[in-house]
Enzyme design. Structure first.
Site, PDB file in Angstrom:
ATOM      1  N   ARG A  25      48.909  62.511  26.853  1.00 56.23           N
ATOM      2  CA  ARG A  25      48.625  62.567  25.409  1.00 56.23           C
ATOM      3  C   ARG A  25      48.995  63.916  24.804  1.00 56.23           C
ATOM      4  NH1 ARG A  25      44.702  58.401  23.747  1.00 56.23           N
ATOM      5  NH2 ARG A  25      45.642  56.626  24.776  1.00 56.23           N
ATOM      6  N   ARG A  29      46.432  64.072  18.472  1.00 53.72           N
ATOM      7  CA  ARG A  29      45.706  64.539  17.288  1.00 53.72           C
ATOM      8  C   ARG A  29      45.188  65.964  17.369  1.00 53.72           C
ATOM      9  NH1 ARG A  29      42.082  59.363  17.676  1.00 53.72           N
ATOM     10  NH2 ARG A  29      42.840  59.736  19.782  1.00 53.72           N
ATOM     11  N   ARG A  38      52.061  61.915  11.584  1.00 54.67           N
ATOM     12  CA  ARG A  38      51.396  60.618  11.550  1.00 54.67           C
ATOM     13  C   ARG A  38      51.062  60.222  10.118  1.00 54.67           C
ATOM     14  NH1 ARG A  38      45.787  58.480  14.095  1.00 54.67           N
ATOM     15  NH2 ARG A  38      45.179  58.615  11.931  1.00 54.67           N
ATOM     16  N   ASP A  75      52.874  53.240  22.888  1.00 58.63           N
ATOM     17  CA  ASP A  75      51.546  52.877  23.384  1.00 58.63           C
ATOM     18  C   ASP A  75      51.663  51.711  24.354  1.00 58.63           C
ATOM     19  OD1 ASP A  75      48.559  53.635  22.710  1.00 58.63           O
ATOM     20  OD2 ASP A  75      48.625  51.483  23.089  1.00 58.63           O
ATOM     21  N   TYR A 152      42.728  44.604  27.726  1.00 60.45           N
ATOM     22  CA  TYR A 152      42.746  44.668  26.250  1.00 60.45           C
ATOM     23  C   TYR A 152      43.113  43.312  25.645  1.00 60.45           C
ATOM     24  CZ  TYR A 152      42.352  49.730  26.655  1.00 60.45           C
ATOM     25  OH  TYR A 152      41.892  50.989  26.929  1.00 60.45           O
TER      26      TYR A 152
HETATM   27  O1  CP3 Z   1      50.745  60.617  26.492  1.00 60.11           O
HETATM   28  C1  CP3 Z   1      51.460  60.684  25.472  1.00 60.11           C
HETATM   29  O2  CP3 Z   1      51.514  61.692  24.744  1.00 60.11           O
HETATM   30  C2  CP3 Z   1      52.408  59.526  25.169  1.00 60.11           C
HETATM   31  C3  CP3 Z   1      51.941  58.493  24.293  1.00 60.11           C
HETATM   32  C4  CP3 Z   1      50.802  57.601  24.734  1.00 60.11           C
HETATM   33  C5  CP3 Z   1      49.823  57.125  23.819  1.00 60.11           C
HETATM   34  N1  CP3 Z   1      49.045  56.207  24.475  1.00 60.11           N
HETATM   35  C6  CP3 Z   1      49.709  57.518  22.415  1.00 60.11           C
HETATM   36  C7  CP3 Z   1      48.440  57.269  21.694  1.00 60.11           C
HETATM   37  C8  CP3 Z   1      50.533  57.012  25.966  1.00 60.11           C
HETATM   38  C9  CP3 Z   1      51.221  57.249  27.303  1.00 60.11           C
HETATM   39  C10 CP3 Z   1      49.435  56.126  25.781  1.00 60.11           C
HETATM   40  C11 CP3 Z   1      48.889  55.282  26.856  1.00 60.11           C
HETATM   41  C12 CP3 Z   1      47.708  54.459  26.575  1.00 60.11           C
HETATM   42  N2  CP3 Z   1      47.371  53.811  25.421  1.00 60.11           N
HETATM   43  C13 CP3 Z   1      46.743  54.141  27.558  1.00 60.11           C
HETATM   44  C14 CP3 Z   1      46.806  54.557  29.014  1.00 60.11           C
HETATM   45  C15 CP3 Z   1      46.381  55.962  29.221  1.00 60.11           C
HETATM   46  C16 CP3 Z   1      44.920  56.218  28.976  1.00 60.11           C
HETATM   47  O3  CP3 Z   1      44.619  56.916  28.009  1.00 60.11           O
HETATM   48  O4  CP3 Z   1      44.102  55.737  29.786  1.00 60.11           O
HETATM   49  C17 CP3 Z   1      45.779  53.321  26.951  1.00 60.11           C
HETATM   50  C18 CP3 Z   1      44.549  52.759  27.607  1.00 60.11           C
HETATM   51  C19 CP3 Z   1      46.199  53.107  25.603  1.00 60.11           C
HETATM   52  C20 CP3 Z   1      45.534  52.264  24.562  1.00 60.11           C
HETATM   53  C21 CP3 Z   1      45.056  53.064  23.437  1.00 60.11           C
HETATM   54  N3  CP3 Z   1      45.872  53.685  22.523  1.00 60.11           N
HETATM   55  C22 CP3 Z   1      43.720  53.339  23.093  1.00 60.11           C
HETATM   56  C23 CP3 Z   1      42.509  52.864  23.856  1.00 60.11           C
HETATM   57  C24 CP3 Z   1      43.744  54.143  21.949  1.00 60.11           C
HETATM   58  C25 CP3 Z   1      42.567  54.610  21.135  1.00 60.11           C
HETATM   59  C26 CP3 Z   1      41.897  55.778  21.766  1.00 60.11           C
HETATM   60  C27 CP3 Z   1      42.314  57.054  21.087  1.00 60.11           C
HETATM   61  O5  CP3 Z   1      42.604  58.026  21.780  1.00 60.11           O
HETATM   62  O6  CP3 Z   1      42.298  57.047  19.844  1.00 60.11           O
HETATM   63  C28 CP3 Z   1      45.110  54.385  21.633  1.00 60.11           C
HETATM   64  C29 CP3 Z   1      45.624  55.200  20.519  1.00 60.11           C
HETATM   65  C30 CP3 Z   1      46.642  56.248  20.846  1.00 60.11           C
HETATM   66  N4  CP3 Z   1      47.685  56.114  21.709  1.00 60.11           N
HETATM   67  C31 CP3 Z   1      46.703  57.534  20.245  1.00 60.11           C
HETATM   68  C32 CP3 Z   1      47.836  58.178  20.767  1.00 60.11           C
HETATM   69  C33 CP3 Z   1      48.366  59.541  20.408  1.00 60.11           C
HETATM   70  C34 CP3 Z   1      45.771  58.051  19.163  1.00 60.11           C
HETATM   71  C35 CP3 Z   1      46.132  57.292  17.922  1.00 60.11           C
HETATM   72  C36 CP3 Z   1      46.101  58.080  16.666  1.00 60.11           C
HETATM   73  O7  CP3 Z   1      46.981  58.934  16.429  1.00 60.11           O
HETATM   74  O8  CP3 Z   1      45.191  57.782  15.896  1.00 60.11           O
END
Ligand code: CP3
Length: 343
Positions: A25, A29, A38, A75, A152
């Site tokens: 990540r 944010r 964003r 994602d 999910y």
């Molecule tokens: O790592 C990186 O920088 C690359 C991009 C990336 C994102 N999600 C961007 C993201 C990667 C590799 C993921 C993987 C992902 N997404 C996983 C597996 C890794 C982990 O965290 O266990 C999972 C379970 C998801 C599903 C997901 N996406 C959830 C549960 C959420 C909400 C939780 C949160 O952190 O808000 C997301 C949103 C998400 N994916 C964000 C980002 C940068 C935040 C969204 C935003 O900008 O509001």
């Protein structure tokens, strides 16, 4: 050999004096420039599907910190969307999807061959990145592992214990296996297209592997990972793969060999000394600083970062966090972490 990128050298089994580093990540944010882009995109999914802006946020942490790897900004839930699920994100809460709870739901998914219609902007992001990244930076593509993605799709959201997916599995194991098989097949096509577009390494995120035990772990975490990695390596000889069976505990042992991964990503709960003795002999390990240290900083951040580097110094190691960096992390603490690693 020695002009190879540092991350690829570690993945190839080399022990390096200073480990290559990136963060899960890392585009997120906690960075003001991410929040600005964003906002420009409108919302999270619009950002994921806008190749220019998705490439921009992928590059932001590389410019700021000079990490050894960039991970494609996308994602894991875009793949279920490409298979026909409705997907949206509720700000401050997380993802929501239409649910699949029975054999009819699985049968109603779109054919695997159709996923590229939805996912082609993601491949364009990869193409832009492979042109624009610095020569020393490795580009990582990724997907969720079938079990994690299925949790999910079944629940329609994140769940603390993956209860709905376990319930589906208990009620109709054949239908649940069909869902896993469909995701396995789709994941091979999705990742293969990322490699063709320029991804140099693939990471498979099984964030909820820790809730599978015994035969369930074998059938729904291990077997799909082995199938995906075997297929990818057959199509793309020499492709390095990082597997992340998060919170697998004792099941981390032997996992890399069993699935054919070049590197095992370690969550925060794994003791570095244990992993160095039991996992590193099988190949590269990645991890495993607890993300909270980037919120709290101070001497603990430096001590823990150094302890991890020290524990893994006798084998191939990629420095990373045990899970994603959180929105409340202080961007200055990332500099302190890098200083502790690179000296
Ligand atoms: O790592 C990186 O920088 C690359 C991009 C990336 C994102 N999600 C961007 C993201 C990667 C590799 C993921 C993987 C992902 N997404 C996983 C597996 C890794 C982990 O965290 O266990 C999972 C379970 C998801 C599903 C997901 N996406 C959830 C549960 C959420 C909400 C939780 C949160 O952190 O808000 C997301 C949103 C998400 N994916 C964000 C980002 C940068 C935040 C969204 C935003 O900008 O509001």
């Amino acid at each position: 050999m020695t002009d190879q990128k540092l991350l690829l050298r570690a993945l190839g089994g080399e022990t390096l004096p200073v480990p290559p580093v990136w963060m899960m990540r890392q585009a997120g944010r906690y960075l003001p420039e991410y929040r600005a882009t964003r906002a420009q995109a409108g919302d999270f999914l619009s950002l994921c599907y806008n190749p220019e802006l998705a490439a921009e946020v992928t590059l932001q942490p590389i410019r700021r910190y000079g990490f050894d790897a960039a991970i494609l900004f996308a994602d894991i839930l875009l793949l279920p969307q490409a298979l026909g699920a409705d997907l949206w994100f509720v700000t401050g809460e997380g993802p929501r999807l239409s649910t699949i709870t029975d054999a009819a739901g699985v049968a109603g998914l779109r054919p695997v061959a159709d996923i590229h219609e939805t996912l082609s902007p993601i491949y364009e992001t990869v193409r832009i990145l492979s042109r624009e990244l610095p020569a020393e930076t490795t580009l990582i593509g990724f997907a969720g592992a079938p079990w994690t993605v299925a949790t999910y799709m079944v629940a329609g959201r994140g769940t603390p214990d993956q209860g709905p997916a376990h319930a589906f599995k208990a009620a109709d194991r054949a239908a649940f296996s069909a869902l896993i098989d469909r995701l396995t097949e789709a994941t091979v096509e999705y990742l293969s297209a990322q490699v063709e577009a320029g991804a140099e390494v693939i990471k498979l995120f099984d964030s909820w592997a820790g809730s599978l035990k015994g035969a369930d772990f074998d059938d729904f975490a291990l077997a799909p990972a082995r199938t995906i990695i075997t297929a990818l390596k057959a199509r793309h000889p020499g492709l390095p793969v990082i597997a992340f069976p998060r919170e697998a505990g004792a099941r981390y042992e032997g996992f890399a060999r069993a699935v054919g991964a070049d590197c095992l990503a370690l969550d925060n709960s794994v003791e570095a000394s244990w992993a160095a003795a039991r996992l590193q002999p099988d190949g590269c390990v990645q991890g495993n600083l607890a993300p909270r240290h980037l919120v709290t900083g101070g001497p603990d951040l430096v001590a823990e970062t150094r302890a991890i580097c020290q524990a893994f110094s006798n084998g191939p190691h990629i420095f990373n966090l045990g899970h994603g960096i959180t929105p409340d992390a202080d961007p200055e603490n990332v500099h302190r972490m890098l200083e502790a690693i690179r000296g």
